[in-house]
Design a protein around this motif. Structure first.
Motif, PDB file in Angstrom:
ATOM      1  N   HIS A  16       3.018   7.105  10.309  1.00 52.32           N
ATOM      2  CA  HIS A  16       3.538   7.471   8.991  1.00 52.32           C
ATOM      3  C   HIS A  16       4.096   6.242   8.272  1.00 52.32           C
ATOM      4  O   HIS A  16       3.881   6.070   7.065  1.00 52.32           O
ATOM      5  CB  HIS A  16       4.624   8.536   9.091  1.00 52.32           C
ATOM      6  CG  HIS A  16       4.101   9.885   9.473  1.00 52.32           C
ATOM      7  ND1 HIS A  16       3.076  10.519   8.803  1.00 52.32           N
ATOM      8  CD2 HIS A  16       4.468  10.735  10.447  1.00 52.32           C
ATOM      9  CE1 HIS A  16       2.839  11.682   9.349  1.00 52.32           C
ATOM     10  NE2 HIS A  16       3.664  11.847  10.361  1.00 52.32           N
ATOM     11  N   LEU A  17       4.799   5.387   8.992  1.00 53.19           N
ATOM     12  CA  LEU A  17       5.341   4.175   8.378  1.00 53.19           C
ATOM     13  C   LEU A  17       4.226   3.251   7.895  1.00 53.19           C
ATOM     14  O   LEU A  17       4.332   2.636   6.836  1.00 53.19           O
ATOM     15  CB  LEU A  17       6.258   3.442   9.361  1.00 53.19           C
ATOM     16  CG  LEU A  17       7.586   4.128   9.641  1.00 53.19           C
ATOM     17  CD1 LEU A  17       8.311   3.413  10.767  1.00 53.19           C
ATOM     18  CD2 LEU A  17       8.442   4.189   8.383  1.00 53.19           C
ATOM     19  N   GLU A  18       3.146   3.167   8.668  1.00 58.02           N
ATOM     20  CA  GLU A  18       2.017   2.345   8.246  1.00 58.02           C
ATOM     21  C   GLU A  18       1.385   2.899   6.964  1.00 58.02           C
ATOM     22  O   GLU A  18       1.027   2.151   6.060  1.00 58.02           O
ATOM     23  CB  GLU A  18       0.975   2.259   9.364  1.00 58.02           C
ATOM     24  CG  GLU A  18       1.456   1.431  10.541  1.00 58.02           C
ATOM     25  CD  GLU A  18       0.558   1.519  11.757  1.00 58.02           C
ATOM     26  OE1 GLU A  18      -0.240   2.494  11.861  1.00 58.02           O
ATOM     27  OE2 GLU A  18       0.655   0.634  12.615  1.00 58.02           O
ATOM     28  N   VAL A  20       2.976   4.696   4.702  1.00 60.97           N
ATOM     29  CA  VAL A  20       3.939   4.450   3.636  1.00 60.97           C
ATOM     30  C   VAL A  20       3.794   3.022   3.115  1.00 60.97           C
ATOM     31  O   VAL A  20       3.845   2.783   1.905  1.00 60.97           O
ATOM     32  CB  VAL A  20       5.374   4.713   4.134  1.00 60.97           C
ATOM     33  CG1 VAL A  20       6.404   4.177   3.170  1.00 60.97           C
ATOM     34  CG2 VAL A  20       5.587   6.203   4.365  1.00 60.97           C
ATOM     35  N   THR A  51      15.643   4.288   4.197  1.00 59.33           N
ATOM     36  CA  THR A  51      15.518   3.169   5.130  1.00 59.33           C
ATOM     37  C   THR A  51      16.781   3.049   5.983  1.00 59.33           C
ATOM     38  O   THR A  51      16.695   2.845   7.197  1.00 59.33           O
ATOM     39  CB  THR A  51      15.252   1.861   4.369  1.00 59.33           C
ATOM     40  OG1 THR A  51      14.032   1.987   3.645  1.00 59.33           O
ATOM     41  CG2 THR A  51      15.156   0.674   5.317  1.00 59.33           C
ATOM     42  N   ALA A  54      16.619   5.747   8.548  1.00 60.75           N
ATOM     43  CA  ALA A  54      15.636   5.415   9.581  1.00 60.75           C
ATOM     44  C   ALA A  54      16.182   4.371  10.542  1.00 60.75           C
ATOM     45  O   ALA A  54      16.003   4.472  11.760  1.00 60.75           O
ATOM     46  CB  ALA A  54      14.335   4.925   8.940  1.00 60.75           C
TER      47      ALA A  54
END
Length: 67
Positions: A16-18, A20, A51, A54
């Motif tokens: 998911h971070l990739e 984003v 952020t 996270a």
């Protein structure tokens, strides 16, 4: 929770971070899923807040696996 579940969830989170990161580099970053748009300032504030959250959660997970 079993170890497989943890690894599966962590892998999904990284994926998911990739995604984003990819979206954050396109004009679509200002478009919400409902079709509305946000300003760059609104987006920056939202990113900063999430952020920080996270990083906090990652620190908690990291602390549990420091060995």
């Amino acid at each position: 929770m079993r170890a497989e579940s943890f690894i599966t969830e962590l892998t999904a989170a990284v994926s998911h971070l990739e995604q984003v990161l990819e979206v954050g580099q396109t004009p679509a970053r200002f478009l919400l899923p409902n079709g509305a748009t946000v300003t760059e300032a609104q987006l920056c504030l939202w990113v900063e807040q999430h952020t920080a959250r996270a990083h906090s959660l990652l620190a908690q997970i990291t602390a549990a696996y420091t060995d």
